[in-house]
Design a protein around this motif. Sequence first.
Motif, PDB file in Angstrom:
ATOM      1  N   ILE A 374       1.525   6.179  -8.169  1.00 34.83           N
ATOM      2  CA  ILE A 374       2.681   6.476  -7.332  1.00 34.83           C
ATOM      3  C   ILE A 374       3.946   5.907  -7.949  1.00 34.83           C
ATOM      4  O   ILE A 374       3.909   4.961  -8.741  1.00 34.83           O
ATOM      5  N   MET A 375       5.060   6.536  -7.584  1.00 40.44           N
ATOM      6  CA  MET A 375       6.342   5.887  -7.816  1.00 40.44           C
ATOM      7  C   MET A 375       6.628   5.121  -6.522  1.00 40.44           C
ATOM      8  O   MET A 375       6.447   5.660  -5.439  1.00 40.44           O
ATOM      9  N   ALA A 376       6.988   3.845  -6.657  1.00 40.84           N
ATOM     10  CA  ALA A 376       7.194   3.054  -5.452  1.00 40.84           C
ATOM     11  C   ALA A 376       8.674   3.026  -5.104  1.00 40.84           C
ATOM     12  O   ALA A 376       9.509   2.727  -5.949  1.00 40.84           O
ATOM     13  N   VAL A 377       8.959   3.391  -3.853  1.00 39.83           N
ATOM     14  CA  VAL A 377      10.336   3.372  -3.363  1.00 39.83           C
ATOM     15  C   VAL A 377      10.374   2.413  -2.181  1.00 39.83           C
ATOM     16  O   VAL A 377      10.264   2.834  -1.031  1.00 39.83           O
ATOM     17  N   PRO A 378      10.472   1.126  -2.463  1.00 40.49           N
ATOM     18  CA  PRO A 378      10.290   0.130  -1.398  1.00 40.49           C
ATOM     19  C   PRO A 378      11.295   0.260  -0.254  1.00 40.49           C
ATOM     20  O   PRO A 378      10.963  -0.074   0.877  1.00 40.49           O
ATOM     21  N   ALA A 379      12.485   0.770  -0.551  1.00 38.38           N
ATOM     22  CA  ALA A 379      13.473   0.860   0.527  1.00 38.38           C
ATOM     23  C   ALA A 379      13.063   1.879   1.578  1.00 38.38           C
ATOM     24  O   ALA A 379      13.499   1.812   2.721  1.00 38.38           O
ATOM     25  N   HIS A 380      12.204   2.826   1.200  1.00 38.11           N
ATOM     26  CA  HIS A 380      11.934   3.946   2.110  1.00 38.11           C
ATOM     27  C   HIS A 380      10.459   4.243   2.311  1.00 38.11           C
ATOM     28  O   HIS A 380      10.093   5.329   2.717  1.00 38.11           O
ATOM     29  N   ASP A 381       9.620   3.266   2.006  1.00 43.71           N
ATOM     30  CA  ASP A 381       8.200   3.410   2.279  1.00 43.71           C
ATOM     31  C   ASP A 381       7.670   2.052   2.698  1.00 43.71           C
ATOM     32  O   ASP A 381       7.835   1.057   1.977  1.00 43.71           O
ATOM     33  N   GLU A 382       7.062   2.026   3.857  1.00 33.44           N
ATOM     34  CA  GLU A 382       6.608   0.757   4.419  1.00 33.44           C
ATOM     35  C   GLU A 382       5.698  -0.037   3.486  1.00 33.44           C
ATOM     36  O   GLU A 382       5.813  -1.243   3.355  1.00 33.44           O
ATOM     37  N   ARG A 383       4.715   0.693   2.881  1.00 34.54           N
ATOM     38  CA  ARG A 383       3.742   0.001   2.035  1.00 34.54           C
ATOM     39  C   ARG A 383       4.400  -0.550   0.788  1.00 34.54           C
ATOM     40  O   ARG A 383       4.162  -1.689   0.374  1.00 34.54           O
ATOM     41  N   ASP A 384       5.255   0.282   0.182  1.00 40.08           N
ATOM     42  CA  ASP A 384       5.961  -0.160  -1.011  1.00 40.08           C
ATOM     43  C   ASP A 384       6.876  -1.338  -0.682  1.00 40.08           C
ATOM     44  O   ASP A 384       7.020  -2.269  -1.476  1.00 40.08           O
ATOM     45  N   PHE A 385       7.463  -1.278   0.503  1.00 41.92           N
ATOM     46  CA  PHE A 385       8.355  -2.359   0.942  1.00 41.92           C
ATOM     47  C   PHE A 385       7.593  -3.669   1.044  1.00 41.92           C
ATOM     48  O   PHE A 385       8.022  -4.686   0.501  1.00 41.92           O
ATOM     49  N   GLU A 386       6.442  -3.620   1.702  1.00 46.79           N
ATOM     50  CA  GLU A 386       5.617  -4.822   1.835  1.00 46.79           C
ATOM     51  C   GLU A 386       5.243  -5.395   0.477  1.00 46.79           C
ATOM     52  O   GLU A 386       5.281  -6.604   0.250  1.00 46.79           O
ATOM     53  N   PHE A 387       4.832  -4.470  -0.398  1.00 49.88           N
ATOM     54  CA  PHE A 387       4.393  -4.879  -1.731  1.00 49.88           C
ATOM     55  C   PHE A 387       5.553  -5.514  -2.499  1.00 49.88           C
ATOM     56  O   PHE A 387       5.412  -6.557  -3.136  1.00 49.88           O
ATOM     57  N   ALA A 388       6.718  -4.888  -2.379  1.00 53.31           N
ATOM     58  CA  ALA A 388       7.892  -5.395  -3.093  1.00 53.31           C
ATOM     59  C   ALA A 388       8.292  -6.781  -2.589  1.00 53.31           C
ATOM     60  O   ALA A 388       8.668  -7.660  -3.360  1.00 53.31           O
ATOM     61  N   GLN A 389       8.187  -6.960  -1.280  1.00 51.51           N
ATOM     62  CA  GLN A 389       8.497  -8.274  -0.696  1.00 51.51           C
ATOM     63  C   GLN A 389       7.530  -9.337  -1.212  1.00 51.51           C
ATOM     64  O   GLN A 389       7.922 -10.413  -1.614  1.00 51.51           O
TER      65      GLN A 389
END
Length: 864
Positions: A374-389
Motif C-alpha cells: 500500500i501507499m500510506a496516507v496517514p492524514a486520511h486513513d485511520e490505520r496509516d495514521f495510527e502506524f505513523a503515530q
Amino acid sequence: MTMSAARKPFPFREFEPKWQARWESEQTFRTPGPGDAGFNPAKPKFYVLDMFPYPSGTGLHVGHPEGYTATDIIGRYKRMTGHNVLHPMGYDSFGLPAEQYAIKTGQHPAITTAANIDNFRRQLKSLGFAYDWNREIATTDPEYVRWTQWIFLQLYHAYFCEEKNQARPVADLEASGWTREQIDNVRLAYVADTPVWWSPDLGTVLANEEVEEWKAKGHTVERRPLRQWMLRITKYAQRLIDELDTLDWPEGIKLLQKNWIGRSEGASVRFEISNCNLQIEVFTTRPDTLFGATYMVLAPEHPYVPEITTPAQQSAVAAYQKAIASKSDMDRGDLNKDKSGVFTGAFAVNPVNHEQIPIWIADYVMMGYGTGAIMAVPAHDERDFEFAQRFDLPITQVVSSNTDGPPVPLLLEAFSDPGIAINSGFLDGLPTAQSKDRMIAWLEANKLGIRRIQYKLRDWLFSRQRYWGEPFPIIWKDDRHQAIPESELPLLAPPLEDYKPSGTPEPILNKAKEWIHLPDGFLRETNTMPQWAGSCWYYLRYCDPRNTARFLSEEAEAYWASSSAHAKSSPGMVDLYVGGTEHAVLHLLYARFWHKVLFDLGHVTTPEPFQKLVNQGLILGEDGQKMSKSRGNVVNPDDVVSEYGADALRLYEMFMGPLEQVKPWQMKGVEGVSRFLARVWRVAFEEHENQWRISKKIQDVACTDKGLLRVVHETIQKVGADIEKLSFNTAISQMMICTNAFTQAEVVPLREFIQLLAVLNPFAPHITEEIHERVAEVFKHPAVLLSETTWPAHDPLALVRHEIELVVQINGKLRDRLMIAKDADEETAKAAALNSPKVREHTDGKTLHKIIFIPGKLLNIVAS
RNA sequence: GCCGCCGUGGCGGAAUGGUAGACGCCACGGACUUAAAAUCCGUUGAAGGGCAACCUUCGUGGGGGUUCGAGUCCCCCCGGCGGCACCA
C-alpha cells in the motif's frame, strides 16, 4: 380413562401412517416431467425447493421441518391451484463427519451414510411431506457423482472470455493457436501453488469461507503454501454483484453477498524503488491523496521484501517475518489496535512529487488483497495514521474538510471523509470525487498507473485432502494434468482400510497405491472436491434425476426453468428456495457461480438458479438459547410426532410466528395447536362409547347462517392470500376463528365444512384427509383424496356486509362506534356521528374545524 | 469499529398511516363430573371510577418531529441478535 388417553384427542397414531402409506402406494405426489407418463405441458410449473440436509447421525432437528413444512404448504397449495409442482428432497451426503466416524470405527463412510439417509428418510416421511420420492437424490450416489465430475470438467475445459464477459470453451483458444501453458493459465478450474489454510487434525485444507466454522469447533488451522485446485470465481465477481438485482431475495442476503465480493473502485499506482530496478504496484481507492503518501507498507510475505531490505535492516526484518509467520491469523486480527512493523531500509519515490518515502513491512497489510502493498496516507486513513503515530512517520494533510474558507488543520485523527484537495499541486481546490478522476487521468497519461476495480473475493479453493468427496476426474503425467474421458465417469474412490489423516498435507487417497497408478506412467489426482460441489447443482438434477445420458435433459431443463405463471420473466429457475441464512455467502454464491458457467456454455437457459429466496428463522430452545446438546434444550421432532402427531408439529412450527423470524420453542404451544386440531376433529365427530361417530350437527344442507358463511369465505380468501405471502401464522389463526365458528354453530353445513378441511389440508394433511374420508363415507360422497381436490373459491357475495361499524374519532381519539350503511356518504356519516351523545359530550361548545371521512371505516372530527 | 435485523400484555405473536393487543399459551371463574382429567362457556394490557350496562386516563424500548390521526413515516438515543472485521 387414563390421563395419557385423554391427551390423545384424535387417533393420529392410526391415521397418520395410514395416509402416508396410501400417498406412497397411490403415488399421489409423483411429479410428471417432460417425457414422463401423465405429463401435461400446458400446466404451469412451480418449483419449490428446500435446502437439502446433511444426513448427520443425530437425525432431523426441529429446524429442518420449519422450512420443509413451509415449502410443503406452498407446494400442496400450488397443486390445488392447478400447478405442476416440483417439490423434491435429497441428501448432501458427502462430508467430514462420516469420514471421522470411519476413522473411529473403521466402517466405510458409505455404510454410515446409507444408514443416516435411511433414518432421515423415515423421519421426513413421518411428517407427511408431499415430496416426489421418485426424485430423491444423494450427492454420494455414483450416478450423481458422475455428473458432478462432468460439470467440473466443463469448468476445466472453459476459460473466461473478457470481451464477451462469459465463459467459453478452451477449444476456442486451441483453435486460435494458444499453447498448452497459456491455456492452463486461464482455465476456470486450474492448479495453483498458493498459501492455503490447512488443518493438521482434519487432514485437509479449507476454503477461506470455512476456516472460522472449523476453528469454532476446536480444530487448528495454519497457513501453508500448497498446490491446489482453484475455481476462477473472481472472473464472475461483477456479474455476481450485478445480477443480484434481478433476484427476489432478502435485501440483507444480497448485501452480505455484495460485501463478501467486496468491490472497490480506485487506481493501481506504480512506485519506483530508489537504487534498485524494481517497481512496486499498489492499489488505492484514494488516488486523490497521492500527494499525501508519506511512506509505503508491504505485507511481510511480499516477495520483494528480501530484495529491497538493506543489510542494516536484514536481521530486524527477518525477525519480524518470523514472528508474523508463527502467528495464527486470529492473533493477527486481534492485534489490530496495536500496530507493528519494521523499516526495510529501502525508499520508494512518490510518483507525483518525487519525494523519497520509506518502505516498511507491517502485518496490517495483507498479501492476499490487492498487490500486498500500500501507499500510506496517514492524514486520511485511520490505520496509516495510527502506524505513523506509532513510528513517528510524517503526516501530510492533502484533503480539507472545509469546503469553503481556509483549510482546517488536523492533528488528533485521520480525516477519511471526502473534502477538498489541498497541498496537492494540480488537484488543489477539487472536491474528492473529481480529484480522484483527475489523478487517475494524470497517472494514465504519464503511464504511472491505471484505473482499477478490486474485489475482496478470492478464487475458490476447490480441493480437499479427504476421502469422502468426489475424486477429481484428472490424471497427471510429467507434471501435466489432463481430463479423463467422460466415458470413465463416475470415477469413484477406492475403499481404504485406514482413513486417518497422515499429519501431512498429503491427500488421503495417496494411500490407495493401486488406484493411483495407471498404465503409461499416468497418475491419478488424489485430491477430492469439497462438499459444496454436490450442493452446487442438485436443484438441476431433481428435474431429471434418473437421466443416464445427460446431467438433465434439455426438455426437462426447459420446462422446469420456464417462467411460472405469476413471475413473467424470471432469470432464476427455482421459484422459491427456503433455507437458513448460514448459506448466504457460501452455497448460495457457489451455486450461482456454477449456474452462470453452465448458462454461458449453453447447458442451462436461465442466468440464475434461485429466483426467490426466503430464510427461515432459527428455532431457539425453550430457554431462549440456541438449541445445543450441551444446554440440554434440544427438541427432537420424533418425540413431538409420537406425542402430538405430525400434523400438530407441522402446524405448531408454522404457528410460532413469522417464518423468517428467530423464535423460541414452547411445548405449550404444541399443545395449543393440537387442541385446535382436536376441535376440528370434534366438529365432525362426537365420542360415543369410546368410538368416534359422525356428529349429528353435520348436515348436507345449504348454509343458511350468513355469519358462518361469511367466516368460511373470509377464511378461504385469507388463507390463500396468506399462503402466497408466506404468512402461515396468520392463516392458521384465521382457520382457528373459522373452526370456533363451526364449534358454536347449531348446524354444520357439510359443503362449508369440507371447504375448511380443504384449506387446512396443506397445513395438516393427515387429519383433514381422515375426516374427509370418514365424512364422505357417511354422506355417500365419492372417495377422492382431499390433496387432489382443487382449492375452493371464495364467494364474494358471501363476504358482503350491508352495515359496517363506523369508527368516530374526535381529534384522533376514539369516541364512538356507530352501525351505519356500508356505502353511507360523508353527509350521512357526519349527521349520525354528530347525533351521537358520546360525540356531543366532546364537541359541545367547541368549533368544528374539519372532518376526515374514510368511507366504510372512519370519521375523524377536528374540534377545539 | 462497520453493515444488517429486531424491541408491542405474564409468554409466542396480530395490526394496507385509521378501533393497538387478532389468534394461541398461561392464569382465573363457570358448566359437566362423586371427584379429577378432557371438553364446553366466559374473564383476562395497566391504573382509576361506577350497583350496573359501562366510563375516564395511560400504554407498542426512550426523546423529538411530520400528520386530522403514528406500533407503522422521518431524525437522535438506548438495548438485544446476526454478519463482516486492519480489504488499502
